[in-house]
Design a protein around this motif. Structure first.
Motif, PDB file in Angstrom:
ATOM      1  N   THR A 103      -2.608  -9.917   7.336  1.00  8.29           N
ATOM      2  CA  THR A 103      -3.946  -9.338   7.429  1.00  8.29           C
ATOM      3  C   THR A 103      -4.803 -10.043   8.469  1.00  8.29           C
ATOM      4  OG1 THR A 103      -3.795  -8.735   5.090  1.00  8.29           O
ATOM      5  CG2 THR A 103      -5.983  -8.714   6.094  1.00  8.29           C
ATOM      6  N   GLU A 133     -12.140  -8.315   2.983  1.00 10.03           N
ATOM      7  CA  GLU A 133     -11.005  -8.901   2.271  1.00 10.03           C
ATOM      8  C   GLU A 133     -10.836 -10.378   2.604  1.00 10.03           C
ATOM      9  OE1 GLU A 133      -6.120  -8.442   2.114  1.00 10.03           O
ATOM     10  OE2 GLU A 133      -7.353  -6.803   2.897  1.00 10.03           O
ATOM     11  N   GLU A 183     -13.928  -8.376  -2.375  1.00  4.64           N
ATOM     12  CA  GLU A 183     -12.663  -8.541  -1.668  1.00  4.64           C
ATOM     13  C   GLU A 183     -11.549  -7.689  -2.254  1.00  4.64           C
ATOM     14  OE1 GLU A 183     -11.700 -12.668  -1.373  1.00  4.64           O
ATOM     15  OE2 GLU A 183     -13.722 -13.236  -0.713  1.00  4.64           O
ATOM     16  N   ARG A 187      -9.424  -4.859  -0.291  1.00  2.00           N
ATOM     17  CA  ARG A 187      -7.979  -5.009  -0.109  1.00  2.00           C
ATOM     18  C   ARG A 187      -7.272  -3.697  -0.401  1.00  2.00           C
ATOM     19  NH1 ARG A 187      -7.437  -9.062  -3.115  1.00  2.00           N
ATOM     20  NH2 ARG A 187      -7.668 -10.590  -1.430  1.00  2.00           N
ATOM     21  N   SER A 191      -5.347  -1.353   2.675  1.00  2.00           N
ATOM     22  CA  SER A 191      -3.894  -1.200   2.617  1.00  2.00           C
ATOM     23  C   SER A 191      -3.450   0.246   2.466  1.00  2.00           C
ATOM     24  CB  SER A 191      -3.325  -2.022   1.452  1.00  2.00           C
ATOM     25  OG  SER A 191      -3.820  -1.516   0.218  1.00  2.00           O
TER      26      SER A 191
END
Length: 327
Positions: A103, A133, A183, A187, A191
């Motif tokens: 990431t 994130e 966060e 995330r 994704s």
């Protein structure tokens, strides 16, 4: 507009369709479309090289679609080895890095995509989600503010088009939700870039055709949006990049135009249209010497003459005649 442009743009559309989308896509190339000169009057083919950026790009998209992030990383790396500043390739490389759990490494690719194209909403959204994130909400708010400013600049009318306005509004809402959720929420969003990959290649031919029509109507901003959409589907192709250069030049965005011509010629140094248009750009910038260098290049590429060479020669002669008349 030059008299022979109808035949030349028809050939350019057919060449793009055949080279990128396959023979079936020739159905999408109109028999006659008027457009500016500079489309290749000979088939636009990429010289033999180890990397075909458009093919690697499509393979990268297909790898992302099946969540094969290692292959996607490899394929977008191949594109970037030829065109390191290409916004689409950088953006999708960022997605591949996220898929591989890298990431933090994705940040520089999203940043480069935005640097090369500040209006790239998807890249700004994804960068903001990654920054949240990574525990960097202030940096994410910078991207949010930039998108809000772009939305405000659209005004109350249709300056940006309904599609771009809706996409900005969606991205802003997602980033605001991620900032509120923290966060973990970011995330999950970062994704799942669903729906952005592997659109039918014929759709790219259609958007390219629409862009050429808009260029013919001097609707350059709208044409640029369609060319970006075509490139997002099929990847970097010299014909698309050449017309991106043309449209930006017509809007007096000379630095951007130069970059697009350079990308087209990095893929295909013999591309007649890009060589001609680069010469025209130099003329607009007052650099006749460099324009003549492009004319010499076309002389070498067209030993028996070609429309691109004749058009550029005529423009150079006209510019020099005007200069003599002013003395």
């Amino acid at each position: 507009m030059h008299r022979n442009s109808e035949r030349r743009i028809s050939r350019a559309l057919g060449a793009l369709a055949a080279a990128v989308f396959g023979a079936a896509a020739l159905l999408y190339a109109p028999a006659i479309l008027a457009a500016p000169s500079g489309g290749s009057s000979l088939p636009s083919t990429t010289p033999q090289r180890q990397v075909d950026p458009a093919a690697s790009y499509r393979e990268g998209l297909e790898a992302l679609e099946r969540e094969d992030y290692r292959t996607a990383e490899k394929k977008f790396g191949e594109v970037l080895s030829v065109l390191p500043k290409n916004p689409e390739a950088n953006y999708h490389m960022g997605l591949a890095k996220i898929g591989r759990g890298k990431t933090k490494s994705s940040v520089r690719y999203f940043e480069r995509a935005i640097r090369e194209r500040p209006s790239y909403t998807e890249a700004r959204e994804r960068l903001a989600l990654v920054q949240i994130e990574l525990g960097e909400p202030d940096e994410a708010r910078e991207q949010l503010d930039a998108m809000k400013a772009q939305l405000e600049a659209c005004g109350a009318g249709d300056e940006c088009g309904a599609g771009r306005r809706a996409r900005l509004e969606e991205a802003i809402a997602r980033v605001e939700a991620a900032l509120a959720g923290g966060e973990q929420a970011a995330r999950g969003m970062a994704s799942r870039p669903a729906g952005l990959f592997a659109q039918p290649r014929a759709a790219g031919a259609e958007r390219y055709r629409d862009a050429v029509r808009l260029i013919n109507e001097a609707e350059y901003e709208a044409a640029i949006a369609d060319l970006y959409a075509a490139q997002a589907i099929v990847g970097p192709h010299p014909d698309i990049l050449n017309y991106l250069g043309f449209a930006h030049r017509k809007l007096a965005r000379f630095d951007e135009a130069r970059r697009y011509y350079a990308q087209a010629l990095a893929i295909d140094p013999d591309h007649l249209g890009a060589n001609e248009y680069l010469g025209e750009l130099y003329l607009e910038l007052g650099d006749t010497q460099k324009a003549r260098a492009q004319l010499a290049r076309l002389d070498a590429l067209c030993p028996f003459g070609c429309a691109e060479r004749e058009d550029l020669a005529r423009l150079i002669d006209r510019r020099e005649s005007d200069r003599r008349a002013r003395r």
